[in-house]
Design a protein around this motif. Structure first.
Motif, short mmCIF file in Angstrom:
data_model
loop_
_atom_site.label_atom_id
_atom_site.label_comp_id
_atom_site.label_asym_id
_atom_site.label_seq_id
_atom_site.Cartn_x
_atom_site.Cartn_y
_atom_site.Cartn_z
N ARG A 1 32.83 56.94 30.54
CA ARG A 1 32.23 57.50 29.33
C ARG A 1 32.82 56.80 28.12
NH1 ARG A 1 31.74 61.01 25.16
NH2 ARG A 1 29.95 62.45 25.20
N ASN A 2 31.97 56.55 27.13
CA ASN A 2 32.39 55.93 25.89
C ASN A 2 32.67 57.00 24.84
OD1 ASN A 2 32.05 53.38 26.98
ND2 ASN A 2 29.95 53.18 26.25
N PHE A 3 33.66 56.72 23.99
CA PHE A 3 34.04 57.61 22.91
C PHE A 3 34.16 56.82 21.61
CE2 PHE A 3 35.66 59.50 26.79
CZ PHE A 3 35.30 60.82 26.67
N TRP A 4 34.16 57.56 20.50
CA TRP A 4 34.42 56.99 19.18
C TRP A 4 33.48 55.81 18.90
CZ3 TRP A 4 39.45 54.20 17.28
CH2 TRP A 4 39.47 54.19 15.88
N LYS A 5 32.17 56.10 18.99
CA LYS A 5 31.13 55.11 18.73
C LYS A 5 31.32 53.84 19.58
CE LYS A 5 30.32 56.69 13.99
NZ LYS A 5 30.28 56.30 12.55
N ASN A 6 31.57 54.05 20.85
CA ASN A 6 31.71 52.97 21.84
C ASN A 6 32.94 52.09 21.64
OD1 ASN A 6 29.33 53.79 23.12
ND2 ASN A 6 28.07 52.47 21.83
N ARG A 7 33.90 52.55 20.83
CA ARG A 7 35.12 51.75 20.66
C ARG A 7 36.07 51.91 21.86
NH1 ARG A 7 34.42 53.83 15.29
NH2 ARG A 7 34.12 52.17 13.75
N ILE A 8 35.99 53.06 22.51
CA ILE A 8 36.89 53.33 23.63
C ILE A 8 36.05 53.74 24.84
CG2 ILE A 8 38.74 54.82 24.51
CD1 ILE A 8 39.72 55.15 21.67
N GLN A 9 36.40 53.20 26.01
CA GLN A 9 35.76 53.59 27.26
C GLN A 9 36.81 54.06 28.25
OE1 GLN A 9 34.12 50.83 30.36
NE2 GLN A 9 32.16 51.69 29.73
N ILE A 10 36.60 55.22 28.82
CA ILE A 10 37.49 55.76 29.84
C ILE A 10 36.76 55.75 31.18
CG2 ILE A 10 38.76 57.79 30.63
CD1 ILE A 10 39.24 58.54 27.76
N THR A 11 37.40 55.19 32.18
CA THR A 11 36.82 55.08 33.52
C THR A 11 37.77 55.66 34.54
OG1 THR A 11 35.62 53.07 32.90
CG2 THR A 11 35.87 53.51 35.24
N MET A 12 37.24 56.43 35.46
CA MET A 12 38.03 56.92 36.58
C MET A 12 37.18 56.83 37.85
SD MET A 12 37.99 61.06 35.94
CE MET A 12 38.87 61.34 37.47
N GLY A 13 37.84 56.65 38.98
CA GLY A 13 37.07 56.51 40.21
C GLY A 13 37.96 56.35 41.41
N ALA A 14 37.36 55.93 42.50
CA ALA A 14 38.08 55.75 43.76
C ALA A 14 37.56 54.49 44.44
CB ALA A 14 37.91 56.96 44.67
N LYS A 15 38.47 53.74 45.03
CA LYS A 15 38.11 52.53 45.76
C LYS A 15 38.44 52.70 47.24
CE LYS A 15 38.56 49.22 41.97
NZ LYS A 15 39.10 47.91 41.54
N ASN A 16 37.79 51.89 48.05
CA ASN A 16 38.02 51.86 49.49
C ASN A 16 37.82 53.25 50.09
OD1 ASN A 16 38.65 50.82 52.01
ND2 ASN A 16 40.86 51.01 51.71
N LEU A 17 36.67 53.87 49.79
CA LEU A 17 36.37 55.20 50.30
C LEU A 17 36.22 55.23 51.82
CD1 LEU A 17 33.85 56.49 47.60
CD2 LEU A 17 36.25 57.12 47.89
N LEU A 18 35.95 54.09 52.43
CA LEU A 18 35.81 54.03 53.89
C LEU A 18 37.16 53.87 54.59
CD1 LEU A 18 32.61 51.81 54.13
CD2 LEU A 18 32.77 54.30 54.16
N GLY A 19 38.23 53.73 53.80
CA GLY A 19 39.58 53.70 54.37
C GLY A 19 39.90 52.48 55.19
N VAL A 20 39.50 51.30 54.74
CA VAL A 20 39.82 50.07 55.47
C VAL A 20 41.29 49.74 55.27
CG1 VAL A 20 39.32 47.61 55.68
CG2 VAL A 20 37.47 49.21 55.17
#
Length: 270
Positions: free
Chosen positions: A239-258
């Motif tokens: 999600r972007n904040f402050w008129k697109n000056r800041i972007q916060i990203t969260m997530g998960a990688k390798n969901l298949l557990g390799v």
């Protein structure tokens, strides 16, 4: 030093030749030419074809790296030679608007690479309980060619894309062409992203199937093995904040557990 010129012969047709000169105190560097051609027809059909000579001197890490700890045994090679090769690429992109805001995109491409003295890792098996050592070396002949087919779809905040690639490897550490090891490797990837309008949160999903790839080991002579195929799946929210000056990203990688990928026909590695 690098120079290029862009020539517009016809409407939508651009030709761009270029040449590059490099100086290296250790290696003799040739003149490196390239040629790019692009044709754009009403922004719906875009065709590209390019040729480039590929030359790369070994980096300091590849020449002189020494890194040994409880998890790594990596070694440079001061006798490395520069890579030298020829590369050809071509692609065709087609954009087809549909009713409303729907857009379908088609893309196909092909490539051919012929590299002499490609720099890669080789695996030196350990005779005892120590880790196997990975060392840089020159592969005398490395040829790849293949193609990719991609389909995409856009509608408002929804973007979907899927692509499949097939690559043919021909490898040799001898001057005899009959000594080439040949391998066919398929790859597939798919991405999907959607932005929730009111919350302005973007959701992205990425999937990739990595086909078999060549590995090298040494046991009196260079041997060719394979790294097995595997799947990867990632997801993220942003999600972007402050008129697109800041972007916060969260997530998960390798969901298949390799956690482990097999290596076959490579001495000392499982």
């Amino acid at each position: 030093a690098y120079g290029s010129v862009k020539i517009n012969l016809l409407e939508g047709l651009d030709i761009q030749p270029a040449i590059r000169f490099s100086y290296n105190t250790r290696f003799s560097v040739p003149l490196i030419p390239s040629l790019n051609l692009r044709y754009n027809h009403n922004d719906k059909i875009v065709f590209r074809v390019s040729y480039g000579r590929g030359y790369r001197a070994p980096s300091l890490k590849e020449l002189f790296l020494t890194f040994f700890d409880s998890n790594h045994a990596l070694k440079g090679n001061s006798s490395l030679k520069p890579e030298d090769g020829h590369c050809i690429n071509l692609s065709l992109n087609y954009t087809q608007p549909v009713k409303g805001e729907h857009v379908i995109l088609f893309s196909t491409s092909g490539f051919y690479n012929n590299i002499k003295n490609k720099i890669d890792w080789k695996i030196i098996p350990s005779p005892g309980p120590e880790l196997d050592t990975f060392e840089y070396f020159n592969l005398k002949k490395y040829i790849t060619y293949g193609g990719e087919l991609s389909v995409g779809y856009k509608w408002k905040q929804l973007h979907i894309n899927a692509s499949a690639q097939l690559t043919r490897y021909e490898l040799s550490n001898a001057s005899n062409k009959d000594a080439l090891a040949k391998m066919l490797s398929p790859d597939f990837s798919a991405t999907a992203s959607y932005t929730i309008p009111k919350a302005e949160i973007g959701i992205s999903i990425f999937y990739k199937y990595n086909g078999i790839k060549p590995l090298f080991s040494i046991n009196n002579s260079i041997q060719t093995g394979t790294r097995s195929a595997y799947h990867m799946l990632d997801i993220s929210l942003s999600r972007n904040f402050w008129k697109n000056r800041i972007q916060i990203t969260m997530g998960a990688k390798n969901l298949l557990g390799v956690t482990n990928i097999n290596a076959d026909n490579v001495s000392g590695v499982g």
